[in-house]
Scaffold this active site. Structure first.
Site, PDB file in Angstrom:
ATOM      1  N   ARG A 257      -6.271  -3.303   3.282  1.00 17.23           N
ATOM      2  CA  ARG A 257      -7.589  -2.950   2.759  1.00 17.23           C
ATOM      3  C   ARG A 257      -8.531  -4.131   2.977  1.00 17.23           C
ATOM      4  O   ARG A 257      -8.140  -5.305   2.804  1.00 17.23           O
ATOM      5  CB  ARG A 257      -7.528  -2.650   1.260  1.00 17.23           C
ATOM      6  CG  ARG A 257      -6.931  -1.316   0.879  1.00 17.23           C
ATOM      7  CD  ARG A 257      -7.816  -0.132   1.307  1.00 17.23           C
ATOM      8  NE  ARG A 257      -7.295   1.140   0.823  1.00 17.23           N
ATOM      9  CZ  ARG A 257      -6.471   1.931   1.521  1.00 17.23           C
ATOM     10  NH1 ARG A 257      -6.094   1.590   2.734  1.00 17.23           N
ATOM     11  NH2 ARG A 257      -6.068   3.085   1.006  1.00 17.23           N
ATOM     12  N   GLU A 286     -16.565   0.524   4.486  1.00 17.85           N
ATOM     13  CA  GLU A 286     -16.090   1.613   5.357  1.00 17.85           C
ATOM     14  C   GLU A 286     -16.736   2.917   4.930  1.00 17.85           C
ATOM     15  O   GLU A 286     -16.846   3.154   3.722  1.00 17.85           O
ATOM     16  CB  GLU A 286     -14.569   1.764   5.255  1.00 17.85           C
ATOM     17  CG  GLU A 286     -13.812   0.611   5.871  1.00 17.85           C
ATOM     18  CD  GLU A 286     -12.305   0.851   5.888  1.00 17.85           C
ATOM     19  OE1 GLU A 286     -11.864   2.003   5.716  1.00 17.85           O
ATOM     20  OE2 GLU A 286     -11.569  -0.119   6.071  1.00 17.85           O
ATOM     21  N   HIS A 304      -9.954   2.019  10.874  1.00 19.23           N
ATOM     22  CA  HIS A 304      -8.987   2.505   9.871  1.00 19.23           C
ATOM     23  C   HIS A 304      -8.082   3.602  10.471  1.00 19.23           C
ATOM     24  O   HIS A 304      -8.067   4.743  10.006  1.00 19.23           O
ATOM     25  CB  HIS A 304      -9.720   3.027   8.620  1.00 19.23           C
ATOM     26  CG  HIS A 304      -8.853   2.951   7.377  1.00 19.23           C
ATOM     27  ND1 HIS A 304      -9.238   2.328   6.218  1.00 19.23           N
ATOM     28  CD2 HIS A 304      -7.613   3.420   7.114  1.00 19.23           C
ATOM     29  CE1 HIS A 304      -8.286   2.420   5.309  1.00 19.23           C
ATOM     30  NE2 HIS A 304      -7.289   3.084   5.836  1.00 19.23           N
TER      31      HIS A 304
HETATM   32  C1  DGY Z   1      -3.625   5.057   3.030  1.00 16.74           C
HETATM   33  O1  DGY Z   1      -2.819   5.986   2.987  1.00 16.74           O
HETATM   34  O2  DGY Z   1      -3.866   4.359   2.050  1.00 16.74           O
HETATM   35  C2  DGY Z   1      -4.315   4.807   4.332  1.00 16.74           C
HETATM   36  O3  DGY Z   1      -5.179   3.729   4.264  1.00 16.74           O
HETATM   37  C3  DGY Z   1      -5.061   6.030   4.822  1.00 16.74           C
HETATM   38  O4  DGY Z   1      -5.835   6.545   3.829  1.00 16.74           O
END
Ligand code: DGY
Length: 338
Positions: A257, A286, A304
């Site tokens: 993240r 994002e 992502h």
């Molecule tokens: C998650 O599953 O957390 C990925 O980042 C995709 O959303």
């Protein structure tokens, strides 16, 4: 992948609702297999466009459905959760990360929350390796050079990068994804070190060296992969001070993240050459990313895509629907968090 005739995406044109089945809101475009199964078993409301990251929209939809199937992009912060209609009983996330959900607030409202662990470990670890290799071997510059038609010379000193083989990889967060990253990295003859809240059982370490502090891990990491969840405790743990602990010329990759990394500090470390390169699949902002990164070809960026394969998205959808099925059948959802 999406858009097959079997999937009805416009609920307004298909308003036939059965009172026997729960009604769910699918907030974003999911794979055909997920949508087909959802529409087989539920009254499904689906947005025509992916515009759900809006508190008013979430609150409005919560009064129309019994459950919500959101992605990490739909934010259930305390203020939004306080406004949710009591009709919504479950949030079955189509994500492993739940930093978009205020779990305490949801628990206090009696709303069940689930996620989709494990099924995206392989796909996300592949993206980590892609980021690491792409950043180390100067993939953005190489790709642009060929694509833009300016490749008109070659010599043995051209676009030299770094080799990952034989180098030390530090992994921050040795959960499901971190463990697969370690396995893949071993295939590249990397020496794996890690920091985690607790040490793994020795048989799971597979030779990886545990560091009980982040600082100790950083000091040895020629490559660093961020694989920890985003929580208040991990926000900006990679910052000016901690970046300075990495060996000069280190390469950082983040497929977890954006919030874990202070992007201003990262940019300065790139500009000063302290970091040789970075590979990023996630950003503090994002969608969009950080426009200040664009001028630096040694920052390899993806939008992502960590879990973006058909198999994995199907598996995530199936897992989210399994959780909804269990809840509405009066069973405990397998991936219940609160
Ligand atoms: C998650 O599953 O957390 C990925 O980042 C995709 O959303």
């Amino acid at each position: 992948m999406n858009g097959s005739a079997s999937v009805q995406r416009d609920w307004i044109r298909h308003p036939t609702m059965s009172s026997q089945r729960p009604t769910i809101w699918i907030a974003r475009t999911l794979t055909d297999a997920t949508l087909a199964r959802a529409q087989r078993d539920y009254n499904v409301l689906i947005d025509e466009v992916d515009s759900a990251n809006d508190a008013d929209r979430i609150v409005d939809m919560s009064a129309r459905v019994d459950g919500i199937l959101p992605c990490h992009s739909e934010v259930f912060d305390a203020a939004t959760v306080a406004r949710l209609d009591s009709r919504t009983k479950i949030i079955a996330n189509h994500s492993v990360g739940v930093d978009h959900c205020d779990l305490d607030a949801l628990k206090a409202r009696g709303i069940v929350v689930t996620n989709t662990p494990e099924v995206l470990d392989d796909a996300t670890a592949e993206i980590v390796m892609l980021l690491m290799l792409g950043a180390a071997r100067r993939a953005p510059e190489g790709e642009r050079t060929v694509r833009s038609g300016v490749w008109n010379d070659w010599n043995p000193a051209f676009l030299l990068g770094q080799q990952v083989s034989g180098h030390r990889l530090g992994i921050v967060g040795m959960g499901g994804i971190g463990k697969v990253v370690a396995r893949r990295a071993r295939g590249f003859d990397m020496h794996v070190h890690y920091h985690n809240r607790s040490r793994l059982p020795v048989d799971q370490e597979q030779g990886a060296i545990y560091h009980d502090t982040l600082e100790s891990l950083l000091a040895v990491s020629q490559f660093l992969s961020i694989n920890c969840p985003s929580t208040p405790a991990t926000r900006h743990i990679i910052n000016r001070e901690t970046l300075a602990l990495l060996p000069r010329g280190a390469i950082l990759v983040n497929a977890a993240r954006g919030a874990v990394v202070d992007e201003d500090a990262l940019l300065d470390a790139i500009k000063s050459g302290h970091l040789a390169a970075a590979g990023l699949d996630c950003f503090e902002q994002e969608p969009g990313g950080n426009p200040l990164f664009a001028a630096h070809e040694n920052i390899f960026m993806l939008p992502h895509l960590g879990s973006a394969t058909v198999q994995t998205r199907d598996a995530m959808g199936a897992r989210a629907l399994d959780n909804l099925d269990a809840y509405f059948a009066g069973r405990e959802p397998g991936d219940r968090l609160v």
